[in-house]
Enzyme design. Structure first.
Site, PDB file in Angstrom:
ATOM      1  CG  LEU A 117      -2.038  -0.775   1.507  1.00 28.29           C
ATOM      2  CD1 LEU A 117      -2.576  -0.501   2.893  1.00 28.29           C
ATOM      3  CD2 LEU A 117      -3.091  -0.472   0.461  1.00 28.29           C
ATOM      4  CG  HIS A 118       2.452   3.409  -3.033  1.00 27.97           C
ATOM      5  ND1 HIS A 118       2.013   2.342  -3.758  1.00 27.97           N
ATOM      6  CD2 HIS A 118       2.602   4.426  -3.914  1.00 27.97           C
ATOM      7  CE1 HIS A 118       1.917   2.692  -5.027  1.00 27.97           C
ATOM      8  NE2 HIS A 118       2.259   3.959  -5.158  1.00 27.97           N
ATOM      9  NE  ARG A 119      -1.878   3.872  -6.734  1.00 23.48           N
ATOM     10  CZ  ARG A 119      -0.958   4.317  -7.557  1.00 23.48           C
ATOM     11  NH1 ARG A 119      -0.634   5.587  -7.573  1.00 23.48           N
ATOM     12  NH2 ARG A 119      -0.348   3.500  -8.390  1.00 23.48           N
TER      13      ARG A 119
END
Ligand code: UD1
Length: 381
Positions: free
Chosen positions: A222-224
């Site tokens: 996850l990084h958004r």
């Protein structure tokens, strides 16, 4: 012919590696020389986010590093443009080649066009339709300015035609990331999952590493900003992971610096690191990620590249977004992914349903490992 190609952030590296290799092959076989200069904007700078990929994928060291580092979007774009303009004035290339949709892609294509230098965009035509995504803005501007647009699939070519880009500029060549996957899957397959875990486990992680994950694990990235920058969104997702997703499966989570920082800011870090079934890893290398993907029961991700890799490997995937610029990866187009956004009801339903599905590899047209060769041939022509 002189080409400057540009990379800035992690997802660029697997796209540029085959391109550079194809140039080297061309130079060797025809005894001609394309003069190539590699510029790294330095947006990603940690060893694990950048240098490790150069080593693992055999990318030569960048000839020039602009070292722009972190910052707001305007800061990153502005600093890159100022520094890149100097590079262009000094080296006067015939072409600037940009890949993907990160800030380096946008800033370097604008800078080149302002100096009347031709721009070529690899991975053109992807559209999520979501203007709140920084990457969508980067894609739109870059494609509008590019002289040569290489698309990974037919839907992307159609997007460009709909936007009025002249057809002669658009070239459907396939997905260059899959060149990298095909070249490296043999090496990745030989890696031991337990060893990957032990070598990359974040200190303090309660998972002892003595139990075996036995291929019964979820893999997550996850990084958004839309997933990790708000506690209202990130909090319930973490709760689902802590209480439901990890009941029967381990969760392996190589954590992006942005997600790590936000977990700490929101006071969620301790509950994650203290959970016996959550295996929190530092950002891992290309082959390590490929190996974990090959063995995962299910992938949870908001990364574009992983959706594509899951398709070719057949890993059932939940895409934690409401839209995707890569519709060919979706089940309804023959792929393995389903969009679940960040609604926990929907994630729960699809998670338990997807766990019953078998691996089902799919390969869109021209995702065959030879995209970079096609690109170099076309640029030369
Ligand atoms: C960027 C790209 C995104 C890509 C992602 C992959 C843009 C607009 N976004 O997002 O398309 O999918 O990379 O990772 O270009 N940081 C580190 N070490 C690093 C790099 C970043 O600690 O090596 C930190 C930064 O200080 C910042 C955060 O991580 O706090 C986010 O980095 P940033 O480069 O702004 O964007 P990404 O979220 O990584």
């Amino acid at each position: 012919m002189k080409i400057i190609s540009v990379v800035g952030a992690r997802p660029n590296f697997m796209k540029i590696a085959p391109f550079i290799r194809a140039i080297e092959k061309y130079n060797l076989s025809l005894k001609k020389s394309i003069q190539h200069i590699l510029v790294h904007t330095g947006q990603h700078y940690d060893v694990r986010m950048s240098e490790a990929f150069f080593t693992a994928l055999g990318i030569p060291n960048p000839d020039i590093n602009l070292e722009i580092g972190s910052g707001s979007h305007a800061e990153q774009l502005g600093s890159t443009m100022i520094a890149f303009e100097k590079v262009l004035l000094e080296h006067k290339p015939d072409w600037v080649v940009v890949v993907g949709d990160v800030n380096a892609t946008l800033s370097c294509s604008v800078t080149a066009k302002k100096l009347n230098i031709k721009v070529c965009h690899i991975e053109a035509g992807l559209r999520s339709g979501d203007m709140s995504m920084p990457e969508e803005i980067n894609r739109l501007v870059t494609d509008r300015l590019s002289d040569l647009l290489f698309t990974p699939d037919i839907l992307s070519s159609e997007n460009l035609i709909t936007e009025g880009i002249p057809r002669e500029r658009i070239q459907f060549v396939g997905n260059i990331m899959i060149d990298t996957l095909e070249l490296n899957r043999g090496k990745a397959k030989k890696l031991e999952i337990e060893e990957i875990i032990n070598n990359n486990l974040i200190p303090g992680c309660r998972y002892a590493g003595v139990q075996s994950v036995n291929n019964a694990y979820t893999l997550m990235t996850l990084h958004r900003p839309s997933n990790v920058d708000s506690k209202k969104v990130f909090g319930p997702l973490i709760e689902f992971l802590l209480t439901e997703a990890t009941k029967n499966l381990k969760l392996i989570w190589p954590i992006h610096p942005r997600a790590r920082k936000q977990l700490k800011t929101f006071g969620l870090w301790d509950s994650v690191i203290d959970h016996p079934s959550i295996i929190l890893l530092e950002p891992i290398g290309y082959h390590e990620m490929l190996r974990l993907n090959m063995g995962a029961r299910i992938m949870l991700t908001d990364s574009g590249g992983l959706q594509e890799e899951c398709s070719v490997l057949g890993t059932p995937c939940l895409t934690l977004r409401w839209n995707t610029e890569r519709p060919v990866t979706l089940r309804k187009h023959g792929g393995v992914s389903v969009l679940v956004g960040n609604n926990i009801e929907r994630i729960r339903k699809e998670f338990f349903h997807t766990l019953m599905l078998k691996r089902n590899p799919s390969r869109p047209k021209l995702w065959d490992g030879h995209t970079a060769e096609r690109i170099v041939k076309i640029i030369i022509a």
